[in-house]
Design a protein around this motif. Structure first.
Motif, mmCIF file in Angstrom:
data_model
loop_
_atom_site.group_PDB
_atom_site.id
_atom_site.type_symbol
_atom_site.label_atom_id
_atom_site.label_comp_id
_atom_site.label_asym_id
_atom_site.label_seq_id
_atom_site.Cartn_x
_atom_site.Cartn_y
_atom_site.Cartn_z
ATOM 1 N N ILE A 65 -13.541 -2.816 0.246
ATOM 2 C CA ILE A 65 -12.528 -2.490 -0.762
ATOM 3 C C ILE A 65 -12.661 -3.424 -1.963
ATOM 4 C CG2 ILE A 65 -10.033 -2.539 -1.241
ATOM 5 C CD1 ILE A 65 -9.646 -1.628 1.702
ATOM 6 N N ASP A 66 -12.908 -4.676 -1.689
ATOM 7 C CA ASP A 66 -13.019 -5.658 -2.772
ATOM 8 C C ASP A 66 -14.218 -5.367 -3.673
ATOM 9 O OD1 ASP A 66 -12.082 -8.191 -3.970
ATOM 10 O OD2 ASP A 66 -14.013 -8.970 -3.272
ATOM 11 N N ARG A 67 -15.285 -4.806 -3.084
ATOM 12 C CA ARG A 67 -16.517 -4.547 -3.844
ATOM 13 C C ARG A 67 -16.579 -3.144 -4.433
ATOM 14 N NH1 ARG A 67 -20.833 -6.843 0.650
ATOM 15 N NH2 ARG A 67 -20.501 -9.084 0.297
ATOM 16 N N ARG A 73 -9.887 5.029 -3.097
ATOM 17 C CA ARG A 73 -10.376 5.876 -2.002
ATOM 18 C C ARG A 73 -10.652 5.040 -0.759
ATOM 19 N NH1 ARG A 73 -15.415 9.697 -3.174
ATOM 20 N NH2 ARG A 73 -13.805 10.682 -4.452
ATOM 21 N N MET A 74 -11.233 3.862 -0.962
ATOM 22 C CA MET A 74 -11.559 3.010 0.182
ATOM 23 C C MET A 74 -10.303 2.547 0.913
ATOM 24 S SD MET A 74 -14.751 2.673 0.828
ATOM 25 C CE MET A 74 -14.553 1.308 1.952
ATOM 26 N N VAL A 75 -9.302 2.104 0.156
ATOM 27 C CA VAL A 75 -8.088 1.647 0.830
ATOM 28 C C VAL A 75 -7.372 2.820 1.490
ATOM 29 C CG1 VAL A 75 -6.431 1.854 -1.093
ATOM 30 C CG2 VAL A 75 -6.115 0.071 0.622
ATOM 31 N N GLY A 76 -7.479 4.016 0.891
ATOM 32 C CA GLY A 76 -6.903 5.210 1.514
ATOM 33 C C GLY A 76 -7.530 5.490 2.869
ATOM 34 N N ALA A 80 -5.687 5.220 6.491
ATOM 35 C CA ALA A 80 -5.727 6.426 7.330
ATOM 36 C C ALA A 80 -6.293 6.115 8.714
ATOM 37 C CB ALA A 80 -6.553 7.509 6.642
ATOM 38 N N ILE A 81 -7.342 5.293 8.768
ATOM 39 C CA ILE A 81 -7.949 4.943 10.060
ATOM 40 C C ILE A 81 -6.940 4.203 10.935
ATOM 41 C CG2 ILE A 81 -9.685 3.458 11.149
ATOM 42 C CD1 ILE A 81 -11.536 4.150 8.762
ATOM 43 N N ASN A 82 -6.234 3.232 10.353
ATOM 44 C CA ASN A 82 -5.252 2.475 11.125
ATOM 45 C C ASN A 82 -4.102 3.356 11.597
ATOM 46 O OD1 ASN A 82 -5.789 -0.645 11.126
ATOM 47 N ND2 ASN A 82 -6.401 0.043 9.083
ATOM 48 N N LEU A 133 -5.165 -4.861 3.976
ATOM 49 C CA LEU A 133 -6.026 -3.991 3.162
ATOM 50 C C LEU A 133 -5.371 -3.672 1.820
ATOM 51 C CD1 LEU A 133 -7.341 -1.447 5.843
ATOM 52 C CD2 LEU A 133 -8.447 -3.533 5.003
ATOM 53 N N VAL A 134 -4.092 -3.369 1.829
ATOM 54 C CA VAL A 134 -3.402 -3.019 0.590
ATOM 55 C C VAL A 134 -3.333 -4.221 -0.352
ATOM 56 C CG1 VAL A 134 -1.210 -2.255 -0.403
ATOM 57 C CG2 VAL A 134 -2.087 -1.154 1.668
#
Length: 476
Positions: A65-67, A73-76, A80-82, A133-134
């Motif tokens: 996410i940082d990169r 989209r990545m944080v979404g 979603a996975i969690n 993550l957020v």
């Protein structure tokens, strides 16, 4: 393993403390993370792999996410996975059961799903991972490049199985470097002992009456027993969960961590909004920062504010458990908060009489909502509400107040009420000169120990006698 057990107090905690302080400083996070994994595996070895996989996935996701160019989209995907993992174990059976109830009248064959056991602490460590993550996405924190440090953040045993929910951004500096002095260990031990006494000497004793009252069959429960049992449960859940939070905060302090407060005498609140500023603060602020504010908070007019409020409290109820009871519990709190927002504050007088009236309304409101929280089913809750108002009349009650009452409860309940109402901070304020005098002479710790030592002795005796009652929030 629970904090109020012989295994924890006599084995795990002494060994962990000794190992931690004997370990060279650069390796202490590894020692504490390993001890935390042992702590979890002691009670849930079959779900240890699930937690470790979750740690590995979220560790890599945060770096990605940082990169990433498309960080949203990545944080979404990460969130979603969690939520998917949490949903499979906690909500799948509830969803399938309700789908079957809806579709069966149309001749649709029912879906068959084998119930899955709920991993201990999954609701808490999932929320830890999501907030991490957020916060990386929002640039409120930098991703941790040490898998050991991140593993410790998720698995740190004081908060692993029942909270409080600690934000990574609040302790990231403590993960890198912290100092646990003798004062921290002693202050943490005192705070832990206070929480242990709340749990063992108050909550567990009140649980006997609460469990008895909520177990009485329909039609045999009198109004007096219903109210008496509800009073005991109202006090039990506060001292159970605030006691756990005290123990978690105290244990963390022993290892140099400073956790924020999770309870601030919620039963002294003068509105339901005030109640939620004081009750389970880490959860309410989590939903505020990661759900309510992203939805718009109170910036887009009254209608959307109420919509956002209802979403938050329905989710809060559903977070506690996959049953209609918890959804109704969240809806009940949403209803009270809606009424408080609709009725202008200047309508209600600020006189002393009205202040007591407002407090009485809040006490009655949260007591009634605890019926939904404690009851096994919606039908059970409805029957209990009926018993509270004397409907139907229990002609031959199987349990009476005199059967439940004892001399011990005669002093325990008033003591619990006074403590829950905020006697301790009131006493600190009134006796501030005495406290300052003790502080100036460095004897305040000895005085505190003199008050706490009897509580520790009686709590240890209760534990030794096998009077065990698991923490209420373990099932969430």
């Amino acid at each position: 393993m629970v904090f109020s057990s012989i295994a924890f107090l006599g084995l795990f905690l002494p060994i962990t403390l000794a190992a931690y302080f004997l370990t060279p400083r650069p390796w202490r996070n590894f020692t504490l993370a390993l001890a935390s994994i042992v702590f979890y595996a002691w009670g849930e070895p079959r779900f240890l792999i699930l937690m470790i996989v979750s740690i590995g996935v979220n560790f890599r996701l945060a770096i990605s996410i940082d990169r990433a160019k498309n960080r949203l989209r990545m944080v979404g995907w990460g969130v979603a996975i969690n939520l998917f993992i949490l949903g499979v174990f906690k909500y799948a059976a509830f969803i399938v059961g309700n789908l079957n109830a809806i579709l069966s009248p149309f001749g649709v064959a029912p879906l068959v799903l084998r119930p899955l056991p709920l991993p201990i602490g999954i609701s808490f460590y999932t929320f830890h991972a999501i907030s991490y993550l957020v916060d990386i996405y929002r640039r409120n924190a930098r991703p941790n490049r040490s898998i050991v440090d991140y593993c410790l953040y998720i698995t740190l045993f004081p908060q692993l199985v029942a909270g409080p929910i600690i934000r990574y951004k609040d302790i990231q500096s403590q993960l890198r470097a912290r100092v646990a002095r003798l004062d921290d260990v002693s202050a943490g031990a005192l705070r832990f002992t206070m929480g242990l006494a709340k749990k063992v000497l108050i909550a567990n004793q009140l649980a006997i009456v609460a469990d008895a009252g909520f177990s009485v069959p329909t039609g045999e429960l009198s109004a007096s027993v219903a109210w008496f049992s509800l009073l005991c449960y109202t006090l039990q859940i506060y001292f159970d969960f605030s006691g756990y939070s005290d123990m978690a905060i105290g244990l963390a302090r022993m290892f140099g961590f400073r956790f924020p407060e999770n309870f601030n005498y919620p039963y002294a609140a003068e509105s339901m909004q005030d109640f939620w500023r004081r009750w389970h603060i880490s959860l309410s602020t989590w939903f505020r920062d990661y759900v309510y504010i992203p939805l718009g908070g109170n910036k887009d007019g009254a209608r959307r504010t109420l919509r956002n409020l209802w979403i938050v409290f329905l989710l809060t109820g559903f977070w506690h458990g996959a049953t209609w009871n918890f959804l109704l519990w969240g809806a009940a709190h949403g209803t009270f908060l809606t009424l408080e927002k609709i009725v202008p504050s200047n309508v209600v007088s600020r006189s002393g009489v009205w202040r007591w009236a407002r407090h009485g309304y809040v006490v009655l409101a949260f007591m009634l909502t605890w019926v939904l929280f404690r009851s096994d089913t919606t039908a059970h809750a409805l029957n209990y509400f009926g018993a509270l108002v004397g409907m139907p009349t229990a002609t031959e009650p199987s349990v009476t107040v005199s059967m439940l009452f004892s001399t011990h409860l005669g002093w325990l309940i008033p003591t619990a009420v006074v403590l829950a109402a905020g006697f301790y901070p009131w006493a600190l304020e009134r006796f501030a000169p005495v406290r300052n005098w003790l502080l100036a002479r460095n004897v305040d710790g000895f005085v505190a120990a003199a008050f706490v030592a009897p509580a520790l002795i009686f709590a240890a005796m209760s534990i030794a006698l096998g009077q065990y009652n698991p923490f209420i929030y373990f099932r969430f």
